[in-house]
Design a protein around this motif. Sequence first.
Motif, PDB file in Angstrom:
ATOM      1  N   ASP A 213       4.954  64.128  -5.529  1.00 38.43           N
ATOM      2  CA  ASP A 213       5.508  63.146  -4.611  1.00 38.43           C
ATOM      3  C   ASP A 213       6.089  62.026  -5.468  1.00 38.43           C
ATOM      4  O   ASP A 213       5.377  61.157  -5.960  1.00 38.43           O
TER       5      ASP A 213
ATOM      6  N   LEU B  39       0.596  63.592   4.263  1.00 43.77           N
ATOM      7  CA  LEU B  39       1.839  62.904   3.916  1.00 43.77           C
ATOM      8  C   LEU B  39       2.044  61.714   4.843  1.00 43.77           C
ATOM      9  O   LEU B  39       1.736  61.777   6.038  1.00 43.77           O
TER      10      LEU B  39
ATOM     11  N   ILE C  29       1.425  70.212  -1.056  1.00 47.95           N
ATOM     12  CA  ILE C  29       2.301  69.250  -1.722  1.00 47.95           C
ATOM     13  C   ILE C  29       1.763  69.063  -3.136  1.00 47.95           C
ATOM     14  O   ILE C  29       0.600  68.705  -3.329  1.00 47.95           O
TER      15      ILE C  29
ATOM     16  N   HIS D  64       0.098  64.054  -6.332  1.00 48.27           N
ATOM     17  CA  HIS D  64      -0.073  64.422  -4.933  1.00 48.27           C
ATOM     18  C   HIS D  64      -1.349  63.808  -4.365  1.00 48.27           C
ATOM     19  O   HIS D  64      -2.385  63.812  -5.006  1.00 48.27           O
TER      20      HIS D  64
ATOM     21  N   VAL E 144       9.450  65.084  -2.376  1.00 44.98           N
ATOM     22  CA  VAL E 144       8.147  65.702  -2.162  1.00 44.98           C
ATOM     23  C   VAL E 144       8.289  67.188  -2.453  1.00 44.98           C
ATOM     24  O   VAL E 144       9.176  67.836  -1.911  1.00 44.98           O
TER      25      VAL E 144
END
Lengths: 239, 406
Positions: free
Chosen positions: A225, A30, A222, A234, A215
């Motif tokens: 997003d 991220l 994850i 993602h 997110v």
Amino acid sequence: MSGHVIEVKSLYKDYQTAAGKFPVLKDVNLEIDAGDFVAIMGPSGSGKSTFMNILGCLDQPSSGEYMLNDQPVARLQGDRLAKVRNQTIGFVFQGFNLLARSSLLDNVALPLVYAGIDKAERHARARVLLEKVGLAKHVNSHPNQISGGQQQRVAIARALINRPSLILADEPTGNLDSKTSEEIMALFGELNREGITIVLVTHEPDIAEHASRQVRFLDGRIVEDILTGSVTEHGEKHV
Amino acid sequence: MFSAMLGEAWHAMGANRLRTFLTMLGMVIGVGAVVLMMAIGQGAEQAVKKSIQSMGSNLFIVLAGPPNMGGARSATGNAPSLNVKDATAMEDLEGVSNVAPINMGSAQVIYAGNNWNTSIIGTTPSYLDVRSWNLSDGYVFSDSDIRSATRVALIGKTVVQNLFGDDDPVGKTIRIKDSPFIILGVLDNKGQSLDGRDQDDTIIIPLTTSQRRVFGAQFSGSVRQIIVQADSDKVMPMVEDSLNSLLRQRHRIREGMDNDFSVRNLTALANSAAETTKTMSLLLGAIASVSLLVGGIGIMNIMLVSVTERTREIGIRMAIGARERDILMQFLLEAIVISIVGCLIGIGIGVGGALLVSHLTQAPIVVSSQSILTAFIVAASVGVFFGFYPARKAAQLNPIEALRFQ
Ligand SMILES: Nc1ncnc2c1ncn2[C@@H]1O[C@H](COP(=O)(O)OP(=O)(O)O)[C@@H](O)[C@H]1O
Ligand SMILES: [Mg+2]
């Protein structure tokens, strides 16, 4: 210099349980830029809090990299870690986590004690922030004398006192009714407009609406997003 | 920063007053006991020192009767084995500066309807020199009083108080065992002897008078004790040897036979008494220190409970940037503040207790700034020592786990 406030690369976190190694975060990647307002969502047990604690330098990942303002902090120890928590990050908890025996003024000023700032300045700065969150009249009250929403405002003031570049909030409205929640979110919105990067965890879609980016965690990864209006998969870098 | 932490320590103590008080109580009792015990011990030491000084220096006491072996025979001795001529012979020995033969016992003394039982010492004027004992009033009887066995007396302060009250005793006549005695002088205050007797509760009369009028001597000229003063500390062993050989010769004791007298080095006895009180004083202090230790363990116990109870608070502090040493200092300071405040109260109680004890028992008490300082330093160290483990435990908590603690 990547210019990101937060840059997390292939982050893993396992818990050691009686049954053996239990993975909670699996390859999390991220990037969060200065001025972002990110809502982290996902079902209970998906690893949101674990992730937030690592972002907040309260916990260490099992492996992977975490750059905070381009500094590697994943392996920091002791005093340097304490300094990051004190100066760079403001953490807001679901349960407010104020010191019951201290006045609101002392609660807000407490991080400055650990920053080594003298009493006069501590109190002056704490007063300004309590005023900013609308509690100027309550400086000498104690946490049990005010409402939950007010307590969370105090916690936010405390998180702001060292002028951090990043505010992390783990379900800050989880203990509040919807009207109060809206007020707290409005406060976060205001802070974000002033340029502070905000990452907060929430269950509720209408709370997440306040953020400019959502997110989604699922089972330690994850999976989504979303930038306001536009959806990216993602792993892809958002615009 | 430090003052902020000190303030917080004070605050935390105030948050649970009863518990803080109970924790402190261990310290209060410990320090109080140490201060009190040291006061009593040092008081005893000083009393012994004083009575040693009052005794006179470089003294031997020669007792009639065989040495006390196995405790079967009485040391004071009934056998009339010493007499005035022995004393006169001792005067010529090298290294001897003064010799005072003594007869003693107790008798009823009467003055104007007042009755008092006191100790009577029959001796010569040199006794007062040996004991470095002066008169506060009047004058000492002379050698001619000894020769003619006149009925004159010197009386101690305690006897004066009990027989005369505020009247001036000099020149008055008292009756000892029904014989009238004229008081020539009043003895200075001498205080307690090593064995705790009141040395001022006494009457001194000429040796010859005591033999004829008061005690009655089975054999004329016999005495119970002879006090011998040596010139100096150095000649003491030499004088002891010559006393022994002189008396063996005079008493015609053959080689291999036991003495019918005993020579004791009073100065050595006194020194060993001083050693004993010193040991006792140390022992008292040591016993009291145990309660200080117990107080310290009490502090550790409560601090451990406090760390557990405040785990969440510790987590919060860590989350907002407290370093390990900040947390360590916070809890250490709390332990130190508790022990120091407890210590101050304890010193107050100890000193008060010492004053009360000395008031109630007349026991000699010495409260020295040194003992207070010692107690203070020990208490502060106890705080640091016993506060450290809980404080370190707090400082090493994991912030996440601490925050999860309910
Ligand atoms: N200290 C721990 N030891 C073992 N398992 C843990 C620990 N903390 C969290 N977990 C587990 O990790 C998973 C993720 O927890 P968490 O990050 O709190 O999820 P969320 O905040 O998304 O609800 C959960 O299954 C939880 O039981
Ligand atoms: Mg959670």
